[in-house]
Each structure stands twice: as structure tokens, then as C-alpha cells.
Write an enzyme that holds these catalytic residues in place. Sequence first.
Site, mmCIF file in Angstrom:
data_model
loop_
_atom_site.group_PDB
_atom_site.id
_atom_site.type_symbol
_atom_site.label_atom_id
_atom_site.label_comp_id
_atom_site.label_asym_id
_atom_site.label_seq_id
_atom_site.Cartn_x
_atom_site.Cartn_y
_atom_site.Cartn_z
ATOM 1 N N ASN A 94 -21.568 -5.396 -3.537
ATOM 2 C CA ASN A 94 -20.785 -5.316 -4.772
ATOM 3 C C ASN A 94 -20.816 -6.663 -5.485
ATOM 4 O O ASN A 94 -21.445 -7.610 -5.004
ATOM 5 C CB ASN A 94 -19.354 -4.858 -4.486
ATOM 6 C CG ASN A 94 -18.667 -5.805 -3.524
ATOM 7 O OD1 ASN A 94 -18.435 -6.960 -3.833
ATOM 8 N ND2 ASN A 94 -18.357 -5.309 -2.330
ATOM 9 N N LYS A 149 -0.794 0.189 3.414
ATOM 10 C CA LYS A 149 -1.411 -0.782 4.324
ATOM 11 C C LYS A 149 -0.378 -1.720 4.963
ATOM 12 O O LYS A 149 -0.742 -2.691 5.604
ATOM 13 C CB LYS A 149 -2.487 -1.568 3.574
ATOM 14 C CG LYS A 149 -3.575 -0.672 2.979
ATOM 15 C CD LYS A 149 -4.801 -1.434 2.541
ATOM 16 C CE LYS A 149 -5.758 -0.507 1.789
ATOM 17 N NZ LYS A 149 -7.082 -1.076 1.613
ATOM 18 N N LYS A 160 -1.171 0.896 -2.341
ATOM 19 C CA LYS A 160 -1.894 0.143 -1.297
ATOM 20 C C LYS A 160 -0.919 -0.729 -0.495
ATOM 21 O O LYS A 160 -1.052 -0.867 0.720
ATOM 22 C CB LYS A 160 -2.995 -0.728 -1.918
ATOM 23 C CG LYS A 160 -4.218 0.091 -2.284
ATOM 24 C CD LYS A 160 -5.348 -0.706 -2.907
ATOM 25 C CE LYS A 160 -6.388 0.263 -3.461
ATOM 26 N NZ LYS A 160 -7.369 -0.341 -4.333
#
Length: 397
Positions: free
Chosen positions: A206, A336, A332
Site C-alpha cells: 500500500n 479492538k 475500531k
Amino acid sequence: MNLKGKKILLGITGSIASYKSVELTRRLIDLGAEVTIVMTKAAQSFITPLTFETVSGKRVFTDINQEPLSHIALLESADLFMIAPATANIIGKMASGVADDLMSTLLVASPVPVLIVPAMNSNMYENPVVQRNRDILEERGIEIMEPETGKLACGYEGTGRFPDLKIIIDKVTEMIQKGEDLKGENILVTAGPTREPLDPLRFFSNRSSGKMGYSLAKVARRRGAEVTLISGPTALKIPFGINRIDVERAEEMMKECLPAFEKSTIGIMSAAVSDWSTDMSPHKIKKDGKERVLRLRENPDILQEMGRRKGDRILVGFAAETENVIENGKKKLIEKNLDMVVVNDLREEGAGFEVDTNKVTVIDRKGNITEFPLISKIEVANRIIDKVLELKRMASS
Ligand code: CTP
């Protein structure tokens, strides 16, 4: 702003901007600092030691033989050593370790943070050798301010002007006040992209350059932390004083991260980890005129695994988003088990991958949302660390 009781060693080198340092000295003293001046021989052609002696109320040092061991004694009690203005010559001497007069010897001997404020003609500043020397110093963890662009004393227009005194004073205050506020912390930072191989020649990856993570590592180290940087492939050099572990695939990153996190007090995971990988062909894949299908397998989520093992550590994640930025960031954070998430809106100009600036929003566990302006990645790193320390303080109170 308060510099009460702080001791600043201010080095003046031979630039016309040295007259501005008279006012700089006065303002630092007004803020409570004790300023001791060192001047090179060239600086004394522009301005006399008597001027600085009068403003600082202290003896000015010009010669290594003026007093035995003055190069050690002057630094012993200093909180900061700044060279303002700094010429191309002193920057070059520093980069190559020359110590042939009091100023350059002090720089080689300095155990205290050093701040360089360059001022020179724009052709000189932009000369590749000066830029190279500047980079060398930065790689060693020395703070260098960027000169301003505008009309120069020599009549040129360009980059090389001594920055506005307020900007210099802000920088001095920031460096002195932050000091070593991360001392005792062991910080794990991840940075860069991961690479997932397809065959011995090819991979997919990426656009992450690693700049945000490297800025975090540098800032954390500068603020006194022990730093481990687990990095995917980037073009960046190992920052001074940092333990860097190089990895390629997400799986390798995971293998390094888990034991390193166990030894850490804070984890800041800015790497752009590939969500997928594929079985690597042991041979080069040959074209055969047919369509090919790539079968992708989901990689382990390193951050999520760390969230499970977090204990009382502080864990910070990043979220790169292109839509529903805040909602996705919050999701998130919860999924997480993070203390804080730094959200990057990739649609914003100057934010995200491959640039030196970033524009982020920070969301913490308590639901506080703070939006930072477009600033350098180093400044973003400083602000993220400020937030981490705030969270730590809240957790222990
Ligand atoms: N991350 C990770 N392991 C992965 C993927 C991501 O540890 N396999 C971490 C990144 O380092 C980052 C955070 O998770 O701190 C968020 O990464 P991001 O790519 O924005 O999100 P994903 O969790 O992968 O979710 P999605 O791609 O669906 O947006």
C-alpha cells in the site's frame, strides 16, 4: 509561558541575524530564563560581546581557553543549548564532528537537547551540501527549525530568514517543558506498509511511507522513552537511538509485535498492515494469455490481538478512512479495545500517505473527540503523545 529557573546556553554564530538574538535574549530573560551566551569569532564581527553581556547580565564566552574546561561546565547545568542564528559553517562542522573552537566543541560535548535555528542566504541554505548536513543532524535527533521565506538581508528573496522570535520562543518553551516527560516508558511503534509476496519477484502493498510512525518514534525517543520501532519496508533511515526491527509481511509483524508489546507500557500502531495475503508461488508466475484469479486470505489483525492482551498498557490505533470517518474510528476503538484511535481522513488534502503533513482527529475511550489542524507529522506525533500522557494521568488518578 514560563521559563523560570531554566538555563539556556545560547550560541551566536556569524550571521547578520545575530542582532535579532539580542532581542531574543531579552525576551527569554523576561520569561524567567537564565541565558548564557557563547559567540564564535565570526559572530563578533557583526556584534560585540559587550552588547550580549549587557543584555544577559552575564559574562559572554568566546574562547575555549578563556576558562579551563568551560566547554564541559557550561553544558552541565543547561536545560537547552540553542544555536541562533546558525550559519552553514556551524551546521557543516556539527555534521562532521569538527571541534576546533569553543562553539563546535560545545556541540560535540553536549549531553543536553540542542536546537538549531539556521539563518543564511537562500542559495546557501538550499545548497545540497547544507541540506545534506541538515538531514544528518536531524537523523541524530537534533531539532532544526525551518528558516522563513521572504526578503533576506542580502537583498535576495528566498528561504533563509531567521524565524519570527515568537516562533523560536514557542519552540524553546516546548522543548524545555516537554523535557523528558516519557522517561521510564517503553514504547512500541509500528510504521510503514507491509508487503505480501505473490512470487519471488512480485508483491502487493500500500502507499504508506512510514513517515507518521517514524515521527512518533523520533518524538517519543526525544521525550525520553525507550522506543522499539517495528517497521515495514520504507525508504526512511533508522532514527537515532531507536531499536528498529524490520519486517515485510503482516504475519512477520505480528510475530515481532506480540513479545515487544509484552515488554512495553504503551503501544502506538500506525502501520498500514495489509488485510490480506495470498499463497506465494515458489516460482515466477508466467503469463499464459489466460485470466487469473487471486485468492486472498485475511491476515490476523495485530492490533485486535494486542487489544486482547493489553492489561493496563495504553494502546493507540490508527484508522485510515474515506467515509463515515468518525463513526468508523469509534467502531475500531471499541472492537479492538483501544484507549485511543487516530483517524485519518484520506480525502483531506495534505493528510495521510506519502506527505510530511497530516490532519487527524483523535478519539479516546471516554468519547472525547479532538480535531487537529493540518500540521507537520512531527507536530501530530507530539500532540498524540500529549494525549497519551493525559490518558495515563487520568488512569492513575
Ligand atoms: N491493523 C492491524 N492488523 C491488521 C490490520 C490493521 O494491526 N491486519 C491496525 C493498523 O495498524 C491500524 C488499525 O489496525 O492501527 C486500523 O487499520 P485500518 O487499515 O484503518 O483498518 P482495519 O482494521 O484493517 O479495517 P478496514 O480495513 O475494514 O477499515
